[in-house]
Write an enzyme that holds these catalytic residues in place. Structure first.
Site, PDB file in Angstrom:
ATOM      1  N   LYS A  25       0.736  -1.418   0.124  1.00 49.30           N
ATOM      2  CA  LYS A  25      -0.188   0.045  -0.077  1.00 49.30           C
ATOM      3  C   LYS A  25       0.793   1.136   0.052  1.00 49.30           C
ATOM      4  O   LYS A  25       0.631   2.277  -0.819  1.00 49.30           O
ATOM      5  CB  LYS A  25      -0.805   0.035   1.308  1.00 49.30           C
ATOM      6  CG  LYS A  25      -2.154  -1.134   1.140  1.00 49.30           C
ATOM      7  CD  LYS A  25      -2.817  -1.354   2.391  1.00 49.30           C
ATOM      8  CE  LYS A  25      -3.727  -2.562   2.393  1.00 49.30           C
ATOM      9  NZ  LYS A  25      -4.518  -2.950   3.528  1.00 49.30           N
ATOM     10  N   GLN A  69      -5.693  -2.010   9.711  1.00 52.38           N
ATOM     11  CA  GLN A  69      -5.185  -3.195   8.856  1.00 52.38           C
ATOM     12  C   GLN A  69      -5.577  -4.452   9.782  1.00 52.38           C
ATOM     13  O   GLN A  69      -5.147  -4.644  11.067  1.00 52.38           O
ATOM     14  CB  GLN A  69      -3.590  -3.293   9.133  1.00 52.38           C
ATOM     15  CG  GLN A  69      -2.882  -4.400   8.159  1.00 52.38           C
ATOM     16  CD  GLN A  69      -3.174  -4.159   6.508  1.00 52.38           C
ATOM     17  OE1 GLN A  69      -3.133  -3.220   5.998  1.00 52.38           O
ATOM     18  NE2 GLN A  69      -3.481  -5.379   5.991  1.00 52.38           N
ATOM     19  N   ASP A  86     -11.621   1.540   3.284  1.00 49.37           N
ATOM     20  CA  ASP A  86     -11.718   0.222   3.285  1.00 49.37           C
ATOM     21  C   ASP A  86     -13.440  -0.217   2.817  1.00 49.37           C
ATOM     22  O   ASP A  86     -13.788  -1.457   2.711  1.00 49.37           O
ATOM     23  CB  ASP A  86     -11.611  -0.501   4.384  1.00 49.37           C
ATOM     24  CG  ASP A  86     -10.072  -1.420   4.406  1.00 49.37           C
ATOM     25  OD1 ASP A  86      -9.695  -1.444   2.990  1.00 49.37           O
ATOM     26  OD2 ASP A  86      -9.388  -1.671   5.297  1.00 49.37           O
TER      27      ASP A  86
END
Ligand code: NAD
Length: 295
Positions: free
Chosen positions: A49, A93, A116
């Protein structure tokens, strides 16, 4: 000849589009990735990322917390980022330690910064097929890849193997929103091959190496392999293996036995190089959306 649906190529094209758009704007979108603990595979995903962010001119900050952080403290930190106008996107995460309440933590992210797409509000918008929400990155990546290769979705029978909160369920819903006829299968489904064989598009997200072999597929199908499994040459082992037992010659494979399945189907995604790069690119497409809505 079987078409290989190459996620790396599409990732590059998306990177170029995002880079051009960000360069025009003068300011940069900023993402914070919150990591709790130190799971090695998370470090690898975070690295990808950060690299993609750098390539397109976005800022990516990694904020690490120890495994011992309390629920209250973590939620408090997320609220700080929600309120900080310097940050346009927030990711927690996964996985996070089991001692923490994952759902409450995800829902403490402002839906406007939820790149997300996993907060209840964004999932509800997906449920209602409303365009203003952010679609979970893996789901979005699957659809973008199929669209890039001009694979029709409306009216097709899509079978999704896996019903997780992260991949299976939102992906099934997104296909339904695109007018597909959707079947979801899971670990308790009976006679999996008889179901998967009827798909026009088969999406596999089970986390089981070689779950889908030649007996599960039929000619004319498009196969999307979301799985990421660590294996060695002697024995297949999933990503859940105990720390310290990882083989030296580890490699990444999907949930589909690529070599035998590719001989039968019309199109297939490779692992690595299929949905993985699409997920990263889609996350940053979501970041650009949240950034635009905040600037
Ligand atoms: P999960 O463990 O939360 O869910 C797995 C699902 O598969 C469950 O719903 C389970 O019922 C189903 N399943 C397990 N065994 C099955 C079987 N024998 N038959 C039918 N269904 C079965 O996993 P997840 O978070 O959904 O991830 C799935 C896989 O996708 C993992 O390998 C993960 O690493 C990978 N993944 C990849 C990306 C990417 O960007 N490529 C993103 C997220 C997850």
């Amino acid at each position: 000849m079987t078409k290989i649906l190459d996620g790396k190529v599409v990732n590059e094209k998306i990177a170029e589009q995002l880079r051009t758009e960000i360069a025009k704007r003068g300011t940069r979108p900023k993402l914070v990735i919150i990591q709790v603990g130190d799971v090695p595979e998370s470090n690898a995903y975070i690295g990808r990322k950060k690299a993609f962010g750098q390539k397109i001119g976005a800022e990516v900050k990694l904020k690490r917390f120890p495994e011992t952080i309390s629920q209250k403290e973590l939620v408090g930190q997320i609220i700080v980022y929600n309120r900080d106008p310097q940050y346009h996107g927030i990711i927690v995460q996964m996985p996070i330690p089991k001692s923490l309440d994952k759902d409450q933590i995800i829902d403490s992210i402002s839906p406007q910064k939820d790149v997300d797409g996993l907060t209840s509000i964004n999932l509800k918008l997906l449920w209602e097929n409303r365009k203003e929400g952010h679609i979970p990155a893996t789901t979005k990546g699957i659809l973008t890849l199929l669209d890039y290769y001009k694979i029709p979705i409306a009216g097709k029978h899509v079978v999704v193997v896996g019903r997780s909160f992260l991949v299976g369920k939102p992906t099934a819903l997104a296909f339904l929103n695109r007018d597909a006829t959707v079947t979801i299968t899971h670990s308790k489904s009976k006679n999996l091959p008889s179901i998967t064989k009827t798909a026009n598009i088969l999406v596999v997200a089970a986390g089981k190496a070689k779950l889908i072999g030649r007996n599960h597929v039929s000619s004319g199908q498009v196969v999307v392999d979301v799985g990421i499994n660590v294996v060695n040459n002697q024995k297949l082992e999933t990503r859940n293996q105990k720390p310290g037992t990882e083989p030296h010659d580890r490699k990444i494979v999907g949930d589909v036995d690529f070599e035998s399945v590719r001989k039968i189907v019309t199109a297939i995604t490779p692992v690595p190089g299929g949905i993985g790069p699409m997920t990263v690119a889609s996350l940053f497409e979501n970041l650009l959306e949240t950034y635009k809505s905040q600037t």
